[in-house]
Enzyme design. Structure first.
Site, mmCIF file in Angstrom:
data_model
loop_
_atom_site.group_PDB
_atom_site.id
_atom_site.type_symbol
_atom_site.label_atom_id
_atom_site.label_comp_id
_atom_site.label_asym_id
_atom_site.label_seq_id
_atom_site.Cartn_x
_atom_site.Cartn_y
_atom_site.Cartn_z
ATOM 1 C CG HIS A 1 -14.982 16.696 -17.511
ATOM 2 N ND1 HIS A 1 -15.066 16.751 -16.129
ATOM 3 C CD2 HIS A 1 -13.814 16.072 -17.790
ATOM 4 C CE1 HIS A 1 -13.997 16.181 -15.610
ATOM 5 N NE2 HIS A 1 -13.215 15.776 -16.594
ATOM 6 C CD GLU B 1 -20.185 18.440 -16.205
ATOM 7 O OE1 GLU B 1 -20.368 18.125 -15.020
ATOM 8 O OE2 GLU B 1 -19.405 17.817 -16.951
ATOM 9 C CB CYS C 1 -15.353 17.757 -11.546
ATOM 10 S SG CYS C 1 -14.826 18.596 -13.068
ATOM 11 C CB CYS D 1 -17.544 20.840 -14.833
ATOM 12 S SG CYS D 1 -16.727 19.723 -15.993
#
Length: 177
Positions: free
Chosen positions: A74, A76, A104, A107
């Site tokens: 992801h 992040e 999420c 993250c």
């Protein structure tokens, strides 16, 4: 190993180049937005992240889950890793994470664990967001670190980008299109 770029739907959005004279939340969020456009162009969900420390960008990334076949890739997570390498420490105490969509669970947890000082996000996520959307990991009294949060910075352009991407993907998947 990064896989070859798939056939992404054409991206109708252009990158934005904000003035370097005013380095505020919008400035850094535009940079994250530009990362999200890069994600789209690689047929990844268009989420971008930038980490700022002392007025300088120390990391920037976009989603790469599909191209790397890595569920943790992801924006992040990738940016947090870059930032830790850039400063030589996993503790990002005075850093600010700018991200185009609410983080999420994974993250949000990584952001808390890295001790980022502040998170600024554009679009809330009521289904999977964990900094106030679906739940709020930051509000747990047991955690030993709490983030400063700013929500809604450049929400509309970031939301439009996400919605357009998923609309294009649905059209791609529709028979006869």
């Amino acid at each position: 190993m990064v896989q070859p770029t798939r056939n992404a739907p054409p991206c109708p959005f252009e990158k934005v180049f904000p003035s370097q004279l005013k380095r505020d939340d919008e400035f850094y969020m535009w940079l994250a937005y530009n990362q999200a456009i890069d994600a789209w162009r690689q047929d990844e969900v268009p989420i971008g992240a930038v980490i700022e420390l002392g007025g300088e960008v120390i990391a920037s990334a976009h989603n790469q889950r599909d191209s790397t076949r890595d569920p943790t890739a992801h924006a992040e997570i990738l940016a947090l890793g870059q930032a830790a390498k850039a400063i030589g420490d996993w503790r990002l105490n005075d850093a600010t994470l700018y991200v185009t969509k609410e983080p999420c669970p994974m993250c949000s947890g990584a952001t808390l664990m890295s001790r980022v000082k502040r998170v600024v996000f554009a679009v809330s996520d009521p289904k999977m967001g964990c900094l106030g959307g679906a739940t709020d990991l930051n509000a747990l009294p047991q955690v030993n670190h709490h983030l400063e949060l700013t929500r809604g910075v450049l929400e509309q352009p970031c939301l439009e980008l996400l919605q357009a991407y998923f609309k294009a993907k649905r059209a791609e998947d529709t028979p006869g299109s």
